[in-house]
Design a protein around this motif. Structure first.
Motif, mmCIF file in Angstrom:
data_model
loop_
_atom_site.group_PDB
_atom_site.id
_atom_site.type_symbol
_atom_site.label_atom_id
_atom_site.label_comp_id
_atom_site.label_asym_id
_atom_site.label_seq_id
_atom_site.Cartn_x
_atom_site.Cartn_y
_atom_site.Cartn_z
ATOM 1 N N LEU A 109 0.966 -0.680 -0.128
ATOM 2 C CA LEU A 109 -0.136 -0.314 0.207
ATOM 3 C C LEU A 109 0.874 1.317 0.344
ATOM 4 C CD1 LEU A 109 -2.645 1.746 0.085
ATOM 5 C CD2 LEU A 109 -2.710 1.336 3.277
ATOM 6 N N GLU A 110 0.471 2.009 -0.800
ATOM 7 C CA GLU A 110 1.688 3.233 -0.787
ATOM 8 C C GLU A 110 0.005 4.213 -1.001
ATOM 9 O OE1 GLU A 110 4.209 5.337 -4.042
ATOM 10 O OE2 GLU A 110 3.355 3.786 -4.971
ATOM 11 N N ARG A 111 0.402 5.430 0.075
ATOM 12 C CA ARG A 111 -0.586 6.792 0.121
ATOM 13 C C ARG A 111 0.607 8.418 -0.188
ATOM 14 N NH1 ARG A 111 -5.345 7.040 1.943
ATOM 15 N NH2 ARG A 111 -5.798 5.311 3.265
ATOM 16 N N LEU A 112 0.492 8.815 -1.409
ATOM 17 C CA LEU A 112 0.836 10.173 -1.614
ATOM 18 C C LEU A 112 -0.184 11.450 -2.324
ATOM 19 C CD1 LEU A 112 2.747 8.677 -4.852
ATOM 20 C CD2 LEU A 112 4.087 9.202 -2.656
ATOM 21 N N GLY A 113 0.852 12.458 -0.579
ATOM 22 C CA GLY A 113 -0.755 13.133 -1.267
ATOM 23 C C GLY A 113 -2.083 13.127 0.597
ATOM 24 N N ASP A 114 -2.499 13.673 0.624
ATOM 25 C CA ASP A 114 -3.447 14.417 1.218
ATOM 26 C C ASP A 114 -5.269 12.919 0.910
ATOM 27 O OD1 ASP A 114 -5.582 14.697 3.751
ATOM 28 O OD2 ASP A 114 -5.702 16.175 3.403
ATOM 29 N N THR A 115 -4.132 12.615 1.419
ATOM 30 C CA THR A 115 -5.737 11.066 1.064
ATOM 31 C C THR A 115 -6.876 10.695 2.168
ATOM 32 O OG1 THR A 115 -3.852 9.209 1.496
ATOM 33 C CG2 THR A 115 -4.168 10.394 -1.104
ATOM 34 N N GLY A 116 -6.694 11.017 3.296
ATOM 35 C CA GLY A 116 -7.616 11.564 4.121
ATOM 36 C C GLY A 116 -9.125 12.132 4.004
ATOM 37 N N ASP A 117 -9.861 12.452 5.014
ATOM 38 C CA ASP A 117 -10.939 12.544 5.244
ATOM 39 C C ASP A 117 -11.915 13.291 3.950
ATOM 40 O OD1 ASP A 117 -12.902 14.354 6.373
ATOM 41 O OD2 ASP A 117 -11.065 16.401 6.022
ATOM 42 N N LEU A 118 -12.047 12.387 2.936
ATOM 43 C CA LEU A 118 -13.107 12.229 2.172
ATOM 44 C C LEU A 118 -14.200 12.238 2.446
ATOM 45 C CD1 LEU A 118 -10.549 8.996 -0.288
ATOM 46 C CD2 LEU A 118 -10.353 11.580 -0.400
ATOM 47 N N PRO A 119 -14.933 12.719 1.564
ATOM 48 C CA PRO A 119 -16.414 13.020 1.850
ATOM 49 C C PRO A 119 -16.746 11.441 1.452
ATOM 50 C CG PRO A 119 -15.607 14.130 -0.101
ATOM 51 C CD PRO A 119 -14.664 13.586 0.318
ATOM 52 N N PRO A 120 -18.101 11.477 2.088
ATOM 53 C CA PRO A 120 -18.230 9.748 2.489
ATOM 54 C C PRO A 120 -18.630 8.804 1.545
ATOM 55 C CG PRO A 120 -19.941 11.495 3.797
ATOM 56 C CD PRO A 120 -18.653 12.328 2.748
ATOM 57 N N MET A 121 -19.217 9.331 0.105
ATOM 58 C CA MET A 121 -19.527 8.509 -0.980
ATOM 59 C C MET A 121 -17.965 7.915 -1.312
ATOM 60 S SD MET A 121 -22.062 9.608 -3.322
ATOM 61 C CE MET A 121 -22.672 8.377 -4.641
ATOM 62 N N VAL A 122 -17.842 8.434 -1.889
ATOM 63 C CA VAL A 122 -16.193 8.945 -2.347
ATOM 64 C C VAL A 122 -15.819 7.680 -1.718
ATOM 65 C CG1 VAL A 122 -13.626 9.937 -3.256
ATOM 66 C CG2 VAL A 122 -16.459 10.746 -3.355
ATOM 67 N N GLY A 123 -15.047 8.081 -0.039
ATOM 68 C CA GLY A 123 -14.408 6.853 0.591
ATOM 69 C C GLY A 123 -15.129 6.112 0.559
ATOM 70 N N LEU A 124 -16.291 5.974 0.184
ATOM 71 C CA LEU A 124 -17.129 4.609 0.489
ATOM 72 C C LEU A 124 -17.029 3.980 -0.852
ATOM 73 C CD1 LEU A 124 -18.779 2.206 0.842
ATOM 74 C CD2 LEU A 124 -20.524 3.513 0.179
#
Length: 549
Positions: free
Chosen positions: A272-287
């Motif tokens: 798993l690789e994360r780049l940038g601010d990938t947290g705190d997404l809108p509920p629909m997009v996170g789902l």
């Protein structure tokens, strides 16, 4: 109990007949000659009118109108006023259409002019007939029409209430079906994923050389049971899914990190690789991100066992990118692992609802990839349209499966109002109720305005009648002098003008007892008049009556 309404109707008709027959029967005792015959004939005819009033109410109304005209062309005799009022009201209440009644009233009014002119030789009798027709027939008929419209409004209200109750029940049923379908989709996404991982682990354990034959057989049975459970789950989900099922909008209960870690613990190599601010997404997009990762990892474990899987989340300004790529499969897919394709359908629904695109494809080295690109903010160039309250974007998707791997790509907006809005168009029930209310209000206005308009027309009609009557009721002085007391009525009548005056002049002496008097103008516009009185069909007296100055 079925005979009760019939008996009540019979009693009502009997009471109606007795009511309308009371005036002519009571007056028949004091009447003479033709008037007695007219009253006597009216009793059975009114009975026939009562019998016709339910099926042919206009024909029933024509009976008392004809009797009243036969008794007096001015319809001024009170013998049939009760019948005119009651049958007029019933005709308005029982007739579905108003046009036949309007034609009937027009015909009676038009026939009144020749009757008054030729029979009574009195033009002023026509406005009196029109006034009687308006008050004794027209106004009750309008009241009956209004009562019918009000009853229809009440009936419409009850029908709409019943329909609304059924619609509410249907809405509740559809809500239960949708909830069942949502639960089915979640079961497929979560339980199907877990059962697949169980089958993968069991298949890997079955090949472990450290197990004896009995243990390997037991592990094989476990793998087959997991595969059969997955297949049964897919069949059950297919039954529970609704045609208009929409993906759940509930935020994912499991993060991407936890999902990756759980798959990694099952023996699959996952990074798993994360780049940038990938947290705190809108509920629909996170789902959507969680479901895409889950489905891609599940398909990689099914179709590319032993292959490494790379999960990558990248935030680049206004875009969020997600990719899940698996290497080419190192061994053949495990037997007994079912794949019904419903997971792709669920992904497609979630991506479409979010306004994204979905694609799947093979990588150049023989693997498969899953990629999602999500705009973090809505831009002016985003093609958008609204349909039935759901904001949608054009969706392009392709997908394929093979024994080596699987890939999906989705583009989804991160922000924006994706909450369905209720339609603002009025329902059919509301339209019917509003239309019924407008009809009742219009009928009430007509009940008030129409009689006033007709009454004003009658008064305006008196102006030309006054002029014509004054011109055609002048008796020449020489002819008046030639008339002799004792002459027969027929002989005198032939010498008189076509029409009489409109009553005696003001201040005229009373009519002699037992005589019938008519008045003629001495000249046009004069207030003086010639009075001719008849008794026993002979001229009993004549006089010049001076009008008051």
């Amino acid at each position: 109990m079925r005979g009760v309404p019939g008996r009540l109707s019979l009693l009502f008709d009997l009471g109606l007949w007795l009511t309308v027959c009371v005036p002519p029967v009571a007056a028949a005792v004091s009447l003479q000659g033709r008037d007695v015959m007219t009253a006597a004939v009216g009793v059975p005819l009114l009975g026939a009118a009562v019998a016709l009033s339910r099926r042919w109410p206009l024909a029933a109304l024509a009976v008392p109108v004809a009797l009243s005209l036969a008794l007096d062309a001015r319809m001024s005799s009170p013998l049939y006023w009760t019948a005119l009022v009651l049958f007029g009201y019933l005709a308005g209440q029982r007739m579905a259409s108003a046009r036949p009644a309007l034609w009937f009233f027009g015909a009676v009014a038009a026939a009144g002019l020749p009757l008054c002119a030729l029979v009574l030789r009195d033009l002023w009798a026509w406005p009196m007939q029109l006034l009687t027709l308006l008050l004794a027939v027209g106004l009750p008929w309008l009241l009956g029409r209004y009562r019918r419209q009000y009853a229809e409004l009440v009936g419409t209200g009850w029908r709409l209430a019943d329909r609304l109750e059924r619609e509410q029940q249907a809405v509740a049923d559809r809500a239960r079906i949708r909830e069942r379908a949502r639960i089915a989709g979640d079961m497929h996404d979560s339980l199907g994923h877990d059962l697949t991982l169980i089958a993968v682990r069991a298949g890997a354990l079955e090949l472990d050389p450290r197990l004896d034959a009995r243990q390997q057989a037991a592990v094989g049975e476990l793998r087959e049971a997991a595969g059969a459970a997955t297949e049964r789950l897919r069949e059950i989900i297919g039954v529970l899914r609704a045609d208009d099922e929409q993906p759940s909008r509930v935020p994912p209960a499991e993060s991407v990190e936890a999902l990756v870690e759980r798959v990694r613990n099952s023996g699959v190599t996952v990074t798993l690789e994360r780049l940038g601010d990938t947290g705190d997404l809108p509920p629909m997009v996170g789902l959507a991100v969680q479901r895409v990762v889950q489905e891609a990892l599940t398909n990689a474990a099914k179709h590319a066992p032993g292959a490494a899987v790379h999960v990558r989340l990248v935030r680049d300004g206004a875009m969020l990118g997600l990719s899940v790529v698996n290497d080419p499969a190192t061994v053949a897919p495990l037997p007994g692992v079912a794949s019904g394709g419903s997971g792709l359908v669920g992904l497609d629904e979630r991506v479409r609802l979010a306004g994204g695109t979905l694609r799947a494809g093979e990588t150049p080295d023989g693997g498969f990839e899953v990629v999602a690109e999500l705009p973090v903010t809505r831009t002016a160039s985003t093609p958008e349209k609204s349909f039935k309250g759901v904001t949608e974007l054009p969706v392009t998707r392709t997908g394929s499966t093979s024994e080596e791997g699987f890939g999906v790509v989705a583009e989804l907006p991160v922000t924006g109002d994706t909450t369905p809005r209720a339609a603002t168009r009025p329902t059919v029930s509301a339209g019917e109720l509003a239309r019924a209310r407008r009809q009742v209000r219009r009928r009430l206005v007509q009940t008030i305005v129409v009689p006033l308009a007709v009454l004003a027309g009658i008064f305006l009609l008196m102006i030309p009648i006054s002029f014509v009557s004054s011109s055609l009721s002048v008796l020449d002085r020489d002819r008046y002098e030639q008339l002799r007391v004792g002459d027969a009525r027929g002989e005198v009548w032939s010498r008189l003008p076509a029409f009489t005056r409109d009553g005696p002049p003001d201040g005229a002496p009373p009519t002699p007892r037992g005589e019938e008097c008519v008045y003629y103008s001495t000249r046009t516009g004069s207030s003086d008049a010639y009075r001719l009185c008849f008794a026993h069909d002979r001229l009993a007296s004549k006089a010049i009556v001076r009008g008051s100055r």
